[in-house]
Scaffold this motif. Sequence first.
Motif, PDB file in Angstrom:
ATOM      1  N   ILE A  91       0.684  -1.132  -0.060  1.00 25.86           N
ATOM      2  CA  ILE A  91       0.035  -0.136  -0.110  1.00 25.86           C
ATOM      3  C   ILE A  91       0.883   1.208   0.005  1.00 25.86           C
ATOM      4  O   ILE A  91       1.976   1.456   0.700  1.00 25.86           O
ATOM      5  CB  ILE A  91      -0.992   0.117   1.178  1.00 25.86           C
ATOM      6  CG1 ILE A  91      -1.748  -1.022   1.183  1.00 25.86           C
ATOM      7  CG2 ILE A  91      -1.750   1.248   1.257  1.00 25.86           C
ATOM      8  CD1 ILE A  91      -2.697  -1.427   2.425  1.00 25.86           C
ATOM      9  N   SER A  92       0.493   2.311  -1.041  1.00 28.66           N
ATOM     10  CA  SER A  92       1.335   3.394  -0.952  1.00 28.66           C
ATOM     11  C   SER A  92       1.105   4.428  -0.168  1.00 28.66           C
ATOM     12  O   SER A  92       1.867   4.994   0.697  1.00 28.66           O
ATOM     13  CB  SER A  92       1.417   3.828  -2.514  1.00 28.66           C
ATOM     14  OG  SER A  92       2.338   5.097  -2.708  1.00 28.66           O
ATOM     15  N   ASN A  93      -0.360   4.780  -0.167  1.00 30.33           N
ATOM     16  CA  ASN A  93      -0.491   6.192   0.471  1.00 30.33           C
ATOM     17  C   ASN A  93      -1.537   5.457   1.697  1.00 30.33           C
ATOM     18  O   ASN A  93      -2.755   5.392   1.606  1.00 30.33           O
ATOM     19  CB  ASN A  93      -1.457   6.992  -0.416  1.00 30.33           C
ATOM     20  CG  ASN A  93      -1.804   8.265   0.288  1.00 30.33           C
ATOM     21  OD1 ASN A  93      -1.874   8.606   1.337  1.00 30.33           O
ATOM     22  ND2 ASN A  93      -2.343   9.289  -0.608  1.00 30.33           N
ATOM     23  N   VAL A  94      -1.002   5.545   2.814  1.00 36.87           N
ATOM     24  CA  VAL A  94      -1.496   4.993   3.975  1.00 36.87           C
ATOM     25  C   VAL A  94      -2.046   6.136   4.952  1.00 36.87           C
ATOM     26  O   VAL A  94      -1.226   7.039   5.238  1.00 36.87           O
ATOM     27  CB  VAL A  94      -0.622   3.924   4.892  1.00 36.87           C
ATOM     28  CG1 VAL A  94      -1.257   3.528   6.260  1.00 36.87           C
ATOM     29  CG2 VAL A  94      -0.423   2.996   3.893  1.00 36.87           C
ATOM     30  N   ALA A 135       3.796  16.101   9.937  1.00 36.12           N
ATOM     31  CA  ALA A 135       5.130  15.546   9.651  1.00 36.12           C
ATOM     32  C   ALA A 135       5.569  14.397  10.270  1.00 36.12           C
ATOM     33  O   ALA A 135       6.101  13.504   9.863  1.00 36.12           O
ATOM     34  CB  ALA A 135       5.944  16.600   9.731  1.00 36.12           C
ATOM     35  N   LEU A 136       5.251  14.411  11.764  1.00 35.05           N
ATOM     36  CA  LEU A 136       5.752  13.110  12.439  1.00 35.05           C
ATOM     37  C   LEU A 136       4.875  11.973  12.235  1.00 35.05           C
ATOM     38  O   LEU A 136       5.406  10.880  12.007  1.00 35.05           O
ATOM     39  CB  LEU A 136       5.574  13.487  13.903  1.00 35.05           C
ATOM     40  CG  LEU A 136       6.815  14.229  14.658  1.00 35.05           C
ATOM     41  CD1 LEU A 136       6.245  14.423  16.136  1.00 35.05           C
ATOM     42  CD2 LEU A 136       7.843  13.635  14.501  1.00 35.05           C
ATOM     43  N   GLU A 150       6.389   8.374  10.605  1.00 32.50           N
ATOM     44  CA  GLU A 150       6.212   7.103  11.243  1.00 32.50           C
ATOM     45  C   GLU A 150       5.312   6.201  10.234  1.00 32.50           C
ATOM     46  O   GLU A 150       5.526   5.168  10.341  1.00 32.50           O
ATOM     47  CB  GLU A 150       5.564   7.256  12.674  1.00 32.50           C
ATOM     48  CG  GLU A 150       6.307   8.040  13.744  1.00 32.50           C
ATOM     49  CD  GLU A 150       7.620   7.246  13.922  1.00 32.50           C
ATOM     50  OE1 GLU A 150       7.624   6.133  13.772  1.00 32.50           O
ATOM     51  OE2 GLU A 150       8.523   8.001  14.685  1.00 32.50           O
ATOM     52  N   THR A 151       4.451   6.605   9.691  1.00 30.74           N
ATOM     53  CA  THR A 151       3.658   5.989   8.571  1.00 30.74           C
ATOM     54  C   THR A 151       4.559   5.192   7.388  1.00 30.74           C
ATOM     55  O   THR A 151       4.477   4.061   7.375  1.00 30.74           O
ATOM     56  CB  THR A 151       2.464   6.908   7.823  1.00 30.74           C
ATOM     57  OG1 THR A 151       1.514   7.304   8.996  1.00 30.74           O
ATOM     58  CG2 THR A 151       1.793   6.038   6.889  1.00 30.74           C
ATOM     59  N   GLN A 152       5.411   6.183   7.284  1.00 32.36           N
ATOM     60  CA  GLN A 152       6.487   5.549   6.035  1.00 32.36           C
ATOM     61  C   GLN A 152       7.249   4.579   6.704  1.00 32.36           C
ATOM     62  O   GLN A 152       7.568   3.476   6.082  1.00 32.36           O
ATOM     63  CB  GLN A 152       7.231   6.677   5.473  1.00 32.36           C
ATOM     64  CG  GLN A 152       6.516   7.710   4.629  1.00 32.36           C
ATOM     65  CD  GLN A 152       5.643   7.008   3.513  1.00 32.36           C
ATOM     66  OE1 GLN A 152       6.268   6.118   2.992  1.00 32.36           O
ATOM     67  NE2 GLN A 152       4.316   7.401   3.303  1.00 32.36           N
ATOM     68  N   ALA A 153       7.774   4.931   7.995  1.00 33.40           N
ATOM     69  CA  ALA A 153       8.551   3.671   8.505  1.00 33.40           C
ATOM     70  C   ALA A 153       7.755   2.473   8.769  1.00 33.40           C
ATOM     71  O   ALA A 153       8.410   1.456   8.729  1.00 33.40           O
ATOM     72  CB  ALA A 153       8.873   4.257   9.964  1.00 33.40           C
ATOM     73  N   ARG A 154       6.483   2.523   9.168  1.00 35.41           N
ATOM     74  CA  ARG A 154       5.467   1.232   9.111  1.00 35.41           C
ATOM     75  C   ARG A 154       5.389   0.558   7.985  1.00 35.41           C
ATOM     76  O   ARG A 154       5.467  -0.575   7.833  1.00 35.41           O
ATOM     77  CB  ARG A 154       4.212   1.712   9.811  1.00 35.41           C
ATOM     78  CG  ARG A 154       4.269   2.007  11.147  1.00 35.41           C
ATOM     79  CD  ARG A 154       2.913   2.221  11.817  1.00 35.41           C
ATOM     80  NE  ARG A 154       2.849   2.185  13.151  1.00 35.41           N
ATOM     81  CZ  ARG A 154       1.727   1.971  14.054  1.00 35.41           C
ATOM     82  NH1 ARG A 154       0.455   1.894  13.349  1.00 35.41           N
ATOM     83  NH2 ARG A 154       1.729   1.682  15.423  1.00 35.41           N
ATOM     84  N   ILE A 155       5.256   1.353   6.922  1.00 37.14           N
ATOM     85  CA  ILE A 155       5.230   0.861   5.322  1.00 37.14           C
ATOM     86  C   ILE A 155       6.598  -0.201   5.056  1.00 37.14           C
ATOM     87  O   ILE A 155       6.561  -1.163   4.583  1.00 37.14           O
ATOM     88  CB  ILE A 155       4.923   1.692   4.486  1.00 37.14           C
ATOM     89  CG1 ILE A 155       3.494   2.251   5.017  1.00 37.14           C
ATOM     90  CG2 ILE A 155       4.944   1.354   3.038  1.00 37.14           C
ATOM     91  CD1 ILE A 155       3.154   3.552   3.769  1.00 37.14           C
TER      92      ILE A 155
END
Length: 262
Positions: free
Chosen positions: A116-119, A220-221, A225-230
Motif C-alpha cells: 500500500i502506497s498512500n496510508v 510531519a511526525l 512514522e507511517t512511512q517507517a511502518r510501511i
Amino acid sequence: MAQSQHTFVDTPEAVAMLLSLTPKEITSIPSIYIDLKGANLCRHGSISLLQLFISTIPHTYILDVHTLGQSAFTTPSLIDPLTTFKTILEEPSIPIVCYDIRSYNDALYHLYSVSISNVVDLQLYEVATRTGPRTLLNGLSRTTKIYSNLPLQEAQKWEQSKQRGAQLLNPKKGGNFEVFNDRPLPKEILDYCLQDVRQLPWLWQYFNQKLEKMDQRWKALIETETQARIALCREEYVAEGRQRALAPLSFRNFPSHIIKNS
C-alpha cells in the motif's frame, strides 16, 4: 453511526464488478477504508478476508482472499483492464485508511506482492491527538470504546457483537483464527468483521478534526512514522510482543500541547 449494507465478494466476476465501483478520484476526504483478517496475519501466516468500506456509496465489501487467492488482487476492472485491486492499493494518489498498517502490509507484501502506497494509519492519529501519556498504542476496540459517542443501546450491541466474535477466535475458549476460513462464514464472525471496518470513517473524521487544531509538526511526525511502518515489510526482522505496543519514540518525546502554529 449509520450502518451500510454489505456484499461478499468471492468470484473473479464479483471482483471485477467491485473494481468498477471503487473510486479513484482525489478528494479531501478519503473514500476507501480497509481491515484485514487472517490466521497469524503476517508474512508467516495468511490473509482470509479483506473488508473494504467505500464511503462514497456507502457500502461494505468483504473480499474473500482465502477463496480467491492471487486473483483477489490481479483481476482487472470491468471498465478498465489496467485497474486491479493491487493497482488501487499501490496508487500514491489514493489514500487508504486503516488502523495499524504493520501486519496488513507485511502479509500483503510477502504473500501477494502488494504494498500500500498512500496510508492513513488511524492508530498513529489516535496516539498523536491523545491528551494523556503517549507511551502505549491502543488497539481498534479500545479506541472505539474511548471515543465512541454511540447511544447506549447501540454501544452495547457493538460490544456484544465483538465479544461473540472474539470468543470464536480465542484459543483459550476453544476458538481458532482458522474460523475466518470457514465457508459459509459464521454470522458471529461476519458481524465481527463488519464492526471493525465500519468504525474507521468516523474515527478518521474525529481524529482529523483534532489534528487540524494541533501544532502542524504533528502531521510531519505522523507521515514519517507511517512511512517507517510501511517499510517494515522489507526488513528481515520484525519486532513482536510488547515492543509493538509501544508508541513511536518521536511521539513520546514531542510536547503534548495542542496549539496550532499561526
